[in-house]
Design an enzyme around this catalytic site. Structure first.
Site, PDB file in Angstrom:
ATOM      1  N   ALA A  65       0.794   6.741  -6.073  1.00 23.76           N
ATOM      2  CA  ALA A  65      -0.523   6.903  -6.701  1.00 23.76           C
ATOM      3  C   ALA A  65      -1.451   5.776  -6.264  1.00 23.76           C
ATOM      4  O   ALA A  65      -1.000   4.682  -5.927  1.00 23.76           O
ATOM      5  CB  ALA A  65      -0.392   6.916  -8.224  1.00 23.76           C
ATOM      6  N   ASP A  66      -2.741   6.071  -6.275  1.00 22.66           N
ATOM      7  CA  ASP A  66      -3.761   5.072  -5.968  1.00 22.66           C
ATOM      8  C   ASP A  66      -5.027   5.416  -6.741  1.00 22.66           C
ATOM      9  O   ASP A  66      -5.391   6.589  -6.836  1.00 22.66           O
ATOM     10  CB  ASP A  66      -4.060   5.026  -4.468  1.00 22.66           C
ATOM     11  CG  ASP A  66      -4.899   3.815  -4.118  1.00 22.66           C
ATOM     12  OD1 ASP A  66      -4.344   2.695  -4.120  1.00 22.66           O
ATOM     13  OD2 ASP A  66      -6.111   3.973  -3.880  1.00 22.66           O
TER      14      ASP A  66
END
Length: 184
Positions: A65-66
């Site tokens: 995730a980012d």
């Protein structure tokens, strides 16, 4: 085995809240991408992080995730230091912004991968400069230099969309993506 390719305390807490048992193995992938658009940036970085850990654990299901903030045509990540945090808070002060989180789920042995992007809008309160200076040292590890989950942080006055996305991991979006992933 399920692996979260992040050491973010917020992501860990939110994933635990869903009842998942998982290992925490942070990605060592550099947070660099050629993409300019915020949605493309977070998607690309989430995929890179998942692949980085997935290559070492090909039989595991890996979550990458980012998250970033986008405001006034600018991509805003984590501040470099307190001075940078103050610059970011001044830019966001009183403004609407978009929070983008890219999520990737993959299992290399099973040759399965799904990814996507969640976007939430939020409006920052217009705070006096003295208040911004106090806030600048608080959240140096968070995109946008603020934390909606911190009860002492009143910077954001309104959220349209997923609140957990603004925290850094869109729970509802992840649950749907994971359901689709397990059905592949």
């Amino acid at each position: 085995m399920l692996i979260l390719a992040s050491k973010s305390p917020r992501r860990i807490e939110l994933l635990k809240s869903l009842g998942f048992a998982f290992e925490i193995i942070p990605s060592q992938s550099p947070e660099k991408t050629a993409y300019k658009r915020p949605g493309h940036k977070v998607r690309d970085l989430a995929v890179k992080k998942a692949f980085d850990v997935g290559k070492k654990y090909p039989g595991a299901t890996v979550i990458g995730a980012d998250t970033l903030v986008f405001c006034k045509g600018r991509v805003i990540g984590k501040p470099k230091d307190e001075k940078d945090a103050l610059r970011i808070l001044r830019l966001l002060n009183g403004a609407w912004q978009s929070v983008y989180t890219g999520v990737c789920i993959l299992n290399l042995d099973a040759k399965k991968m799904l990814y996507g992007v969640e976007v939430s809008k939020c409006k920052a309160r217009l705070l006096p400069q003295e208040e911004l200076k106090k806030m600048a040292s608080k959240h140096l590890d968070k995109a946008g230099a603020y934390a909606v989950q911190d009860k002492d942080d009143h910077f954001i006055e309104k959220i349209v969309g997923s609140r957990t996305n603004v925290v850094g991991f869109p729970v509802e979006f992840f649950e749907q993506l994971y359901k689709e992933f397990t059905a592949l």
